[in-house]
Design an enzyme around this catalytic site. Structure first.
Site, PDB file in Angstrom:
ATOM      1  N   SER A 127     110.586 -37.199  32.618  1.00  0.00           N
ATOM      2  CA  SER A 127     111.763 -37.824  32.008  1.00  0.00           C
ATOM      3  C   SER A 127     111.819 -39.284  32.415  1.00  0.00           C
ATOM      4  CB  SER A 127     113.038 -37.117  32.481  1.00  0.00           C
ATOM      5  OG  SER A 127     114.191 -37.855  32.120  1.00  0.00           O
ATOM      6  N   TYR A 140     118.505 -33.263  38.579  1.00  0.00           N
ATOM      7  CA  TYR A 140     117.489 -33.313  37.523  1.00  0.00           C
ATOM      8  C   TYR A 140     116.397 -34.323  37.868  1.00  0.00           C
ATOM      9  CZ  TYR A 140     115.525 -33.702  32.807  1.00  0.00           C
ATOM     10  OH  TYR A 140     114.676 -33.708  31.725  1.00  0.00           O
TER      11      TYR A 140
END
Length: 252
Positions: A127, A140
């Site tokens: 990401s 995350y």
């Protein structure tokens, strides 16, 4: 004809990546925790099989069914948005179980095949949170940073055997299920329960700033970048995907 196995193809980046590789003439093994063949084109070059990356027996069964593959794309993941103080450790473990340990487990299952054959590519989808300082993503980001470090070291271990490891770093995409799924706790509770009251106004501003940004990533950006990473021969390790991710990578 080459074959790719992609995890997490029910929706979003995984589904678009499966479609893209198929459109380029590849055989595609599209894996899902709960198989839904109807979400992908019907084709003799595309198979949908069950794979839960958190279950060793599911991983073993999936690779036995899949047969030889040339590229593994570790795309399956779970999102998480919230203030760390308000995030239960059960949720933290859930995120790492899929995003980090699941990637490692699936990768470990394929490595003997790649090493013995002397070729193969592992593409780990992380990401753009690893590229910048973004609020509400502590858990995350930690799970994805771990995969970045894992992949960087893994690439060195595999190089003597002609096997490659890469990461693709997608930017923010508002057309996937990420936002809807991220706004839930482990028990399905709403995002508000992951944000203690003292953080509420700050968190709301952070979310507003995020949705107001000018650049976003499309699913097709990620699919095309995974394709490029799988075919790269320059030794490049990290591939930002989407205009916002590219901008972040250039600012580092």
């Amino acid at each position: 004809m080459k074959t790719v196995l992609i995890t997490g193809t029910l929706s979003g980046y995984g589904r678009e990546t499966a479609r893209y590789f198929h459109s380029q003439g590849w055989n595609v093994i599209a894996t899902m925790r709960t198989p839904r063949p109807d979400v992908l084109p019907e084709s003799d070059r595309l198979r949908v099989i069950e794979l839960d990356v958190t279950r060793p027996e599911s991983i073993a069964a999936a690779f036995q069914t899949a047969g030889p593959i040339d590229v593994l794309v570790n795309n399956a993941g779970v999102p998480s948005i919230g203030v760390f103080e308000g995030t239960p450790m059960a949720r933290v473990r859930e995120v790492f179980e899929t995003n980090t340990f699941g990637v490692m487990a699936v990768t470990q299952a394929v490595l003997p095949r790649f090493r013995e054959r002397g070729s193969g590519v592992v593409v780990n989808v992380t990401s753009s949170v690893v590229l910048g300082h973004m609020p509400l993503t502590a858990v995350y980001k930690a799970s994805k940073m771990a995969v970045e470090g894992f992949t960087a070291s893994l690439a060195l271990e595999l190089a003597p055997f002609g096997v490659q490891a890469k990461t693709v770093e997608p930017g923010a995409c508002l057309t996937t299920n990420f936002a809807a799924n991220a706004a839930k706790a482990a028990d399905g509770a709403p995002l508000d329960e992951l944000i203690p009251a003292p953080y509420a106004s700050w968190a709301q501003k952070a979310m507003d700033d995020f949705t107001a940004q000018d650049l976003f990533t499309r699913e097709s950006d990620v699919a095309e970048t995974v394709w490029r990473a799988a075919h790269d021969t320059t030794g490049q390790l990290r591939f930002p995907a989407g205009p916002d991710a590219v901008l972040l990578s250039q600012a580092k």
